[in-house]
Design a protein around this motif. Sequence first.
Motif, PDB file in Angstrom:
ATOM      1  N   ALA A 244      11.198  18.210 -21.724  1.00 43.45           N
ATOM      2  CA  ALA A 244      10.845  18.511 -20.396  1.00 43.45           C
ATOM      3  C   ALA A 244       9.542  17.626 -20.192  1.00 43.45           C
ATOM      4  O   ALA A 244       9.398  17.090 -19.192  1.00 43.45           O
ATOM      5  CB  ALA A 244      10.441  20.228 -20.316  1.00 43.45           C
ATOM      6  N   VAL A 245       8.747  17.653 -20.957  1.00 46.83           N
ATOM      7  CA  VAL A 245       7.373  16.821 -20.729  1.00 46.83           C
ATOM      8  C   VAL A 245       7.735  15.284 -20.628  1.00 46.83           C
ATOM      9  O   VAL A 245       7.020  14.698 -19.813  1.00 46.83           O
ATOM     10  CB  VAL A 245       6.318  17.017 -22.016  1.00 46.83           C
ATOM     11  CG1 VAL A 245       5.245  16.063 -21.798  1.00 46.83           C
ATOM     12  CG2 VAL A 245       5.960  18.566 -21.831  1.00 46.83           C
ATOM     13  N   ALA A 246       8.580  15.075 -21.680  1.00 49.32           N
ATOM     14  CA  ALA A 246       9.054  13.637 -21.667  1.00 49.32           C
ATOM     15  C   ALA A 246       9.628  13.162 -20.340  1.00 49.32           C
ATOM     16  O   ALA A 246       9.608  12.222 -19.612  1.00 49.32           O
ATOM     17  CB  ALA A 246       9.903  13.106 -22.727  1.00 49.32           C
ATOM     18  N   ALA A 247      10.584  13.917 -19.735  1.00 48.08           N
ATOM     19  CA  ALA A 247      11.320  13.909 -18.550  1.00 48.08           C
ATOM     20  C   ALA A 247      10.263  13.893 -17.393  1.00 48.08           C
ATOM     21  O   ALA A 247      10.490  12.999 -16.283  1.00 48.08           O
ATOM     22  CB  ALA A 247      12.380  15.051 -18.365  1.00 48.08           C
ATOM     23  N   ALA A 248       9.204  14.618 -17.451  1.00 48.79           N
ATOM     24  CA  ALA A 248       8.423  14.704 -16.340  1.00 48.79           C
ATOM     25  C   ALA A 248       7.332  13.329 -16.447  1.00 48.79           C
ATOM     26  O   ALA A 248       7.243  12.923 -15.322  1.00 48.79           O
ATOM     27  CB  ALA A 248       7.319  15.982 -16.634  1.00 48.79           C
ATOM     28  N   VAL A 249       6.965  12.909 -17.620  1.00 45.37           N
ATOM     29  CA  VAL A 249       6.262  11.844 -17.750  1.00 45.37           C
ATOM     30  C   VAL A 249       7.221  10.535 -17.099  1.00 45.37           C
ATOM     31  O   VAL A 249       6.613   9.880 -16.375  1.00 45.37           O
ATOM     32  CB  VAL A 249       5.568  11.613 -19.130  1.00 45.37           C
ATOM     33  CG1 VAL A 249       5.231  10.108 -19.298  1.00 45.37           C
ATOM     34  CG2 VAL A 249       4.813  12.498 -19.654  1.00 45.37           C
ATOM     35  N   ALA A 250       8.306  10.441 -17.465  1.00 42.31           N
ATOM     36  CA  ALA A 250       9.317   9.354 -16.883  1.00 42.31           C
ATOM     37  C   ALA A 250       9.324   9.563 -15.572  1.00 42.31           C
ATOM     38  O   ALA A 250       9.350   8.406 -14.949  1.00 42.31           O
ATOM     39  CB  ALA A 250      10.576   9.469 -17.663  1.00 42.31           C
ATOM     40  N   GLY A 251       9.617  10.704 -15.198  1.00 39.94           N
ATOM     41  CA  GLY A 251       9.488  10.862 -13.584  1.00 39.94           C
ATOM     42  C   GLY A 251       8.209  10.442 -12.909  1.00 39.94           C
ATOM     43  O   GLY A 251       8.366   9.906 -11.984  1.00 39.94           O
ATOM     44  N   LEU A 252       7.237  10.824 -13.417  1.00 43.22           N
ATOM     45  CA  LEU A 252       5.681  10.371 -12.821  1.00 43.22           C
ATOM     46  C   LEU A 252       5.618   8.894 -13.144  1.00 43.22           C
ATOM     47  O   LEU A 252       5.345   8.337 -11.962  1.00 43.22           O
ATOM     48  CB  LEU A 252       4.731  11.294 -13.396  1.00 43.22           C
ATOM     49  CG  LEU A 252       4.403  12.430 -12.987  1.00 43.22           C
ATOM     50  CD1 LEU A 252       3.546  12.990 -14.011  1.00 43.22           C
ATOM     51  CD2 LEU A 252       4.118  12.395 -11.798  1.00 43.22           C
ATOM     52  N   PHE A 253       6.090   8.284 -14.001  1.00 45.62           N
ATOM     53  CA  PHE A 253       6.237   6.789 -14.221  1.00 45.62           C
ATOM     54  C   PHE A 253       6.900   5.929 -13.476  1.00 45.62           C
ATOM     55  O   PHE A 253       6.750   5.245 -12.420  1.00 45.62           O
ATOM     56  CB  PHE A 253       6.371   6.362 -15.614  1.00 45.62           C
ATOM     57  CG  PHE A 253       6.513   4.930 -15.906  1.00 45.62           C
ATOM     58  CD1 PHE A 253       5.244   4.281 -16.054  1.00 45.62           C
ATOM     59  CD2 PHE A 253       7.673   4.146 -15.828  1.00 45.62           C
ATOM     60  CE1 PHE A 253       5.330   2.826 -16.231  1.00 45.62           C
ATOM     61  CE2 PHE A 253       7.432   2.877 -15.956  1.00 45.62           C
ATOM     62  CZ  PHE A 253       6.505   1.998 -16.082  1.00 45.62           C
ATOM     63  N   ALA A 254       8.402   6.656 -13.046  1.00 47.09           N
ATOM     64  CA  ALA A 254       9.231   6.013 -11.844  1.00 47.09           C
ATOM     65  C   ALA A 254       8.657   6.126 -10.542  1.00 47.09           C
ATOM     66  O   ALA A 254       8.678   5.105  -9.936  1.00 47.09           O
ATOM     67  CB  ALA A 254      10.559   6.628 -12.066  1.00 47.09           C
ATOM     68  N   TYR A 255       7.884   7.224 -10.258  1.00 41.73           N
ATOM     69  CA  TYR A 255       7.445   7.558  -8.958  1.00 41.73           C
ATOM     70  C   TYR A 255       6.316   6.506  -8.619  1.00 41.73           C
ATOM     71  O   TYR A 255       6.348   5.880  -7.806  1.00 41.73           O
ATOM     72  CB  TYR A 255       6.862   8.807  -8.843  1.00 41.73           C
ATOM     73  CG  TYR A 255       5.971   9.142  -7.532  1.00 41.73           C
ATOM     74  CD1 TYR A 255       6.678   9.121  -6.336  1.00 41.73           C
ATOM     75  CD2 TYR A 255       4.664   9.119  -7.530  1.00 41.73           C
ATOM     76  CE1 TYR A 255       5.853   9.427  -5.076  1.00 41.73           C
ATOM     77  CE2 TYR A 255       3.816   9.265  -6.637  1.00 41.73           C
ATOM     78  CZ  TYR A 255       4.456   9.410  -5.311  1.00 41.73           C
ATOM     79  OH  TYR A 255       3.826   9.506  -4.095  1.00 41.73           O
ATOM     80  N   PHE A 256       5.665   6.420  -9.474  1.00 42.24           N
ATOM     81  CA  PHE A 256       4.215   5.563  -9.368  1.00 42.24           C
ATOM     82  C   PHE A 256       4.577   4.035  -9.438  1.00 42.24           C
ATOM     83  O   PHE A 256       3.981   3.041  -8.835  1.00 42.24           O
ATOM     84  CB  PHE A 256       3.045   5.649 -10.319  1.00 42.24           C
ATOM     85  CG  PHE A 256       2.327   7.011 -10.147  1.00 42.24           C
ATOM     86  CD1 PHE A 256       1.604   7.099  -8.866  1.00 42.24           C
ATOM     87  CD2 PHE A 256       2.597   8.263 -10.747  1.00 42.24           C
ATOM     88  CE1 PHE A 256       0.953   8.302  -8.629  1.00 42.24           C
ATOM     89  CE2 PHE A 256       1.836   9.386 -10.578  1.00 42.24           C
ATOM     90  CZ  PHE A 256       1.006   9.409  -9.409  1.00 42.24           C
ATOM     91  N   ALA A 257       5.577   3.676 -10.442  1.00 37.61           N
ATOM     92  CA  ALA A 257       6.275   2.206 -10.299  1.00 37.61           C
ATOM     93  C   ALA A 257       6.686   2.009  -8.983  1.00 37.61           C
ATOM     94  O   ALA A 257       6.563   0.884  -8.445  1.00 37.61           O
ATOM     95  CB  ALA A 257       7.039   2.169 -11.436  1.00 37.61           C
ATOM     96  N   ASP A 258       7.434   2.845  -8.294  1.00 34.37           N
ATOM     97  CA  ASP A 258       8.200   2.591  -7.177  1.00 34.37           C
ATOM     98  C   ASP A 258       7.131   2.467  -6.045  1.00 34.37           C
ATOM     99  O   ASP A 258       7.501   1.451  -5.152  1.00 34.37           O
ATOM    100  CB  ASP A 258       9.449   3.691  -6.915  1.00 34.37           C
ATOM    101  CG  ASP A 258       9.954   3.469  -5.630  1.00 34.37           C
ATOM    102  OD1 ASP A 258      10.517   2.452  -5.594  1.00 34.37           O
ATOM    103  OD2 ASP A 258      10.009   4.252  -4.577  1.00 34.37           O
ATOM    104  N   LYS A 259       6.193   3.457  -5.985  1.00 37.25           N
ATOM    105  CA  LYS A 259       5.288   3.323  -4.927  1.00 37.25           C
ATOM    106  C   LYS A 259       4.444   2.123  -5.076  1.00 37.25           C
ATOM    107  O   LYS A 259       4.048   1.396  -4.064  1.00 37.25           O
ATOM    108  CB  LYS A 259       4.257   4.460  -5.121  1.00 37.25           C
ATOM    109  CG  LYS A 259       3.090   4.400  -4.127  1.00 37.25           C
ATOM    110  CD  LYS A 259       2.469   5.583  -3.875  1.00 37.25           C
ATOM    111  CE  LYS A 259       1.257   5.956  -2.871  1.00 37.25           C
ATOM    112  NZ  LYS A 259       1.370   4.999  -1.933  1.00 37.25           N
ATOM    113  N   ALA A 260       3.989   1.463  -6.167  1.00 39.77           N
ATOM    114  CA  ALA A 260       3.282   0.234  -6.507  1.00 39.77           C
ATOM    115  C   ALA A 260       4.318  -0.793  -5.968  1.00 39.77           C
ATOM    116  O   ALA A 260       3.605  -1.962  -5.279  1.00 39.77           O
ATOM    117  CB  ALA A 260       2.924  -0.011  -7.869  1.00 39.77           C
ATOM    118  N   LEU A 261       5.315  -1.068  -6.256  1.00 35.12           N
ATOM    119  CA  LEU A 261       6.353  -1.969  -5.719  1.00 35.12           C
ATOM    120  C   LEU A 261       6.370  -1.929  -4.308  1.00 35.12           C
ATOM    121  O   LEU A 261       6.353  -2.965  -3.708  1.00 35.12           O
ATOM    122  CB  LEU A 261       7.586  -1.860  -6.435  1.00 35.12           C
ATOM    123  CG  LEU A 261       7.739  -2.120  -7.790  1.00 35.12           C
ATOM    124  CD1 LEU A 261       9.027  -2.111  -8.314  1.00 35.12           C
ATOM    125  CD2 LEU A 261       7.438  -3.921  -8.123  1.00 35.12           C
TER     126      LEU A 261
END
Length: 185
Positions: free
Chosen positions: A5-22
């Motif tokens: 669950a923590v790994a999925a949350a971290v991956a989700g946050l990473f994807a969100y911030f990467a998408d926002k940066a792009l």
Amino acid sequence: MAVVAVAAAVAGLFAYFADKALSDQAEKEKECCWAEGATPEWMSKVIGVRVPESAEDRRVGYKIGTRYDTGLLAFTLSSEEAGEYLVALNPGGAVTIDNLHPRPKDYKPDAPFARLGLPEPETIVKGMRLGGLCPGDVDSPEGRDTNHCVDIFAHEFKPGTTRIYLRSTIEPGVSPLPSPITSGS
């Protein structure tokens, strides 16, 4: 299970911030890096398409991009002369077609004609002439010196007067440029 669950949350946050940066970078690129000092004559030489001497209301923009540059050139001609000009750029003949899949009025391409105070040609529904050419496609004075592929749009925006829009994608650094504007101006 908690580790997953923590790994999925971290991956989700990473994807969100990467998408926002792009997304933020793409928005910044839309507003950035327009060249100062570009003229219609200079742009005509860069893309290699002749602009008739009788052309009026000449407008130009040159956007310096990270992967490619984009040149914009627009001008008006009498509708009769515009027809002759388009045929010279397209030996098969230019056909007026309806824009069956127009973009919404708020359409904003990476290098918009709106920067030149014009509507985006992709949003115009009726009476639009569409075409394009690449180096070697045309042997008329209007296009035989074409250096880069050019999208051509033409619209009779008032009776007897047609606006020609030219958009060309250009390899960065190919043409000597005036200084870039790095702010959103």
